[in-house]
Design an enzyme around this catalytic site. Structure first.
Site, PDB file in Angstrom:
ATOM      1  N   LYS A  13      52.401  70.230  50.546  1.00  0.00           N
ATOM      2  CA  LYS A  13      52.241  70.551  51.966  1.00  0.00           C
ATOM      3  C   LYS A  13      53.469  71.262  52.534  1.00  0.00           C
ATOM      4  O   LYS A  13      53.354  72.212  53.294  1.00  0.00           O
ATOM      5  CB  LYS A  13      51.991  69.225  52.700  1.00  0.00           C
ATOM      6  CG  LYS A  13      51.454  69.317  54.094  1.00  0.00           C
ATOM      7  CD  LYS A  13      50.794  68.002  54.493  1.00  0.00           C
ATOM      8  CE  LYS A  13      51.685  66.806  54.265  1.00  0.00           C
ATOM      9  NZ  LYS A  13      52.647  66.555  55.342  1.00  0.00           N
ATOM     10  N   ARG A  88      49.820  60.815  61.821  1.00  0.00           N
ATOM     11  CA  ARG A  88      49.586  60.150  60.537  1.00  0.00           C
ATOM     12  C   ARG A  88      48.394  59.207  60.601  1.00  0.00           C
ATOM     13  O   ARG A  88      47.926  58.743  59.567  1.00  0.00           O
ATOM     14  CB  ARG A  88      50.830  59.355  60.102  1.00  0.00           C
ATOM     15  CG  ARG A  88      51.998  60.209  59.670  1.00  0.00           C
ATOM     16  CD  ARG A  88      53.132  59.337  59.184  1.00  0.00           C
ATOM     17  NE  ARG A  88      54.330  60.122  58.877  1.00  0.00           N
ATOM     18  CZ  ARG A  88      54.592  60.698  57.720  1.00  0.00           C
ATOM     19  NH1 ARG A  88      53.724  60.574  56.741  1.00  0.00           N
ATOM     20  NH2 ARG A  88      55.692  61.378  57.529  1.00  0.00           N
ATOM     21  N   ARG A 123      58.259  64.195  37.396  1.00  0.00           N
ATOM     22  CA  ARG A 123      59.459  64.866  37.901  1.00  0.00           C
ATOM     23  C   ARG A 123      60.726  64.145  37.454  1.00  0.00           C
ATOM     24  O   ARG A 123      60.775  62.921  37.414  1.00  0.00           O
ATOM     25  CB  ARG A 123      59.432  64.941  39.437  1.00  0.00           C
ATOM     26  CG  ARG A 123      58.426  65.932  39.961  1.00  0.00           C
ATOM     27  CD  ARG A 123      58.698  66.386  41.377  1.00  0.00           C
ATOM     28  NE  ARG A 123      58.728  65.311  42.367  1.00  0.00           N
ATOM     29  CZ  ARG A 123      58.446  65.496  43.650  1.00  0.00           C
ATOM     30  NH1 ARG A 123      58.106  66.697  44.096  1.00  0.00           N
ATOM     31  NH2 ARG A 123      58.495  64.493  44.509  1.00  0.00           N
ATOM     32  N   ARG A 156      63.258  59.660  40.295  1.00  0.00           N
ATOM     33  CA  ARG A 156      63.592  59.106  41.608  1.00  0.00           C
ATOM     34  C   ARG A 156      62.669  57.944  41.930  1.00  0.00           C
ATOM     35  O   ARG A 156      61.550  57.879  41.440  1.00  0.00           O
ATOM     36  CB  ARG A 156      63.453  60.173  42.703  1.00  0.00           C
ATOM     37  CG  ARG A 156      64.356  61.390  42.519  1.00  0.00           C
ATOM     38  CD  ARG A 156      64.189  62.354  43.682  1.00  0.00           C
ATOM     39  NE  ARG A 156      62.763  62.608  43.985  1.00  0.00           N
ATOM     40  CZ  ARG A 156      62.322  63.208  45.071  1.00  0.00           C
ATOM     41  NH1 ARG A 156      63.182  63.645  45.975  1.00  0.00           N
ATOM     42  NH2 ARG A 156      61.031  63.419  45.269  1.00  0.00           N
ATOM     43  N   ARG A 167      52.109  55.030  47.664  1.00  0.00           N
ATOM     44  CA  ARG A 167      52.122  56.107  48.659  1.00  0.00           C
ATOM     45  C   ARG A 167      50.723  56.691  48.836  1.00  0.00           C
ATOM     46  O   ARG A 167      50.289  56.995  49.950  1.00  0.00           O
ATOM     47  CB  ARG A 167      53.117  57.201  48.253  1.00  0.00           C
ATOM     48  CG  ARG A 167      54.573  56.758  48.306  1.00  0.00           C
ATOM     49  CD  ARG A 167      55.491  57.771  47.671  1.00  0.00           C
ATOM     50  NE  ARG A 167      55.597  58.989  48.462  1.00  0.00           N
ATOM     51  CZ  ARG A 167      56.098  60.138  47.990  1.00  0.00           C
ATOM     52  NH1 ARG A 167      56.494  60.232  46.743  1.00  0.00           N
ATOM     53  NH2 ARG A 167      56.185  61.194  48.772  1.00  0.00           N
TER      54      ARG A 167
END
Length: 210
Positions: A13, A88, A123, A156, A167
């Site tokens: 996004k 949100r 990642r 991370r 999430r």
């Protein structure tokens, strides 16, 4: 044109917000940056936000929307803006409508959960220089070692598989219902995220112009 960008964590996004900014010459407004700027400037709503944050409380929706209304009245937003990270929830969207903030179009960047999990959980970041890699799409020459400085690459906290699942769960429970809310208003357009970022960008701009 006043836009809202929706998309699950890892859907790309933020990158699309930058593309739209450049193409339409309008600012992207993120909640965090907006709050920090209002607090620093000492505006009426900024002071209220600071009081809440200093007390360890969440900044209420009416304060956030008050700060937003101040922000969109600034000169750079007169031709439109992109909201990234707000609303949100449906109650926040309802409050936005009730305060007279006009939204022309809501763009959802859609990427399947499985792909998002692959993108994020793969990642790796160098803990020394910050270079970013991916175990599938951009691996280091030596596993766990940064190509640039030789530092150690790590995952991370936000990208750990369990965190990614949490999430996504939060997004589907709280933010995804916004799609129905704006679809009923005839404002929602959905763009399917592509493997190539540039292809997603083309589709995003086409959806906005259409």
């Amino acid at each position: 044109m006043n836009l809202i960008l929706l998309g699950a964590p890892g859907a790309g996004k933020g990158t699309q917000a930058e593309v739209i900014c450049d193409a339409l010459k309008i600012p992207a407004i993120s909640t965090g940056n907006m709050l920090r700027a209002a607090v620093k400037a000492g505006t009426e709503y900024g002071l209220k936000a600071k009081a809440a944050m200093d007390a360890g409380a969440l900044v209420s929706d009416d304060i956030v929307i008050g700060i937003l209304k101040d922000r969109i009245n600034e000169p750079d937003a007169q031709n439109g803006f992109i909201l990234d990270g707000f609303p949100r929830t449906v109650p926040q969207a309802e409050a936005l409508d009730a305060m007279g903030v006009t939204i022309d179009k809501v763009v959802e960047i859609y990427v399947a959960d499985e792909k998002i999990q692959q993108r994020l959980s793969g990642r790796r970041v160098c803990e020394v220089c910050g270079n970013s890699y991916h175990v599938d799409f951009k691996p280091t020459k030596v596993e766990g070692v940064c190509d640039g400085c030789g530092g150690k690459t790590v995952i991370r906290k936000d990208d750990e598989p369990a965190t990614v699942l949490d999430r996504l769960k939060t997004y589907h429970e709280k933010t995804a219902p916004l799609k129905d809310y704006y679809a009923k208003q005839g404002k929602l357009v959905t763009v399917e995220g592509q493997e190539e970022v540039s292809e997603t960008s083309k589709l995003t701009l086409k959806a906005i112009e259409g």
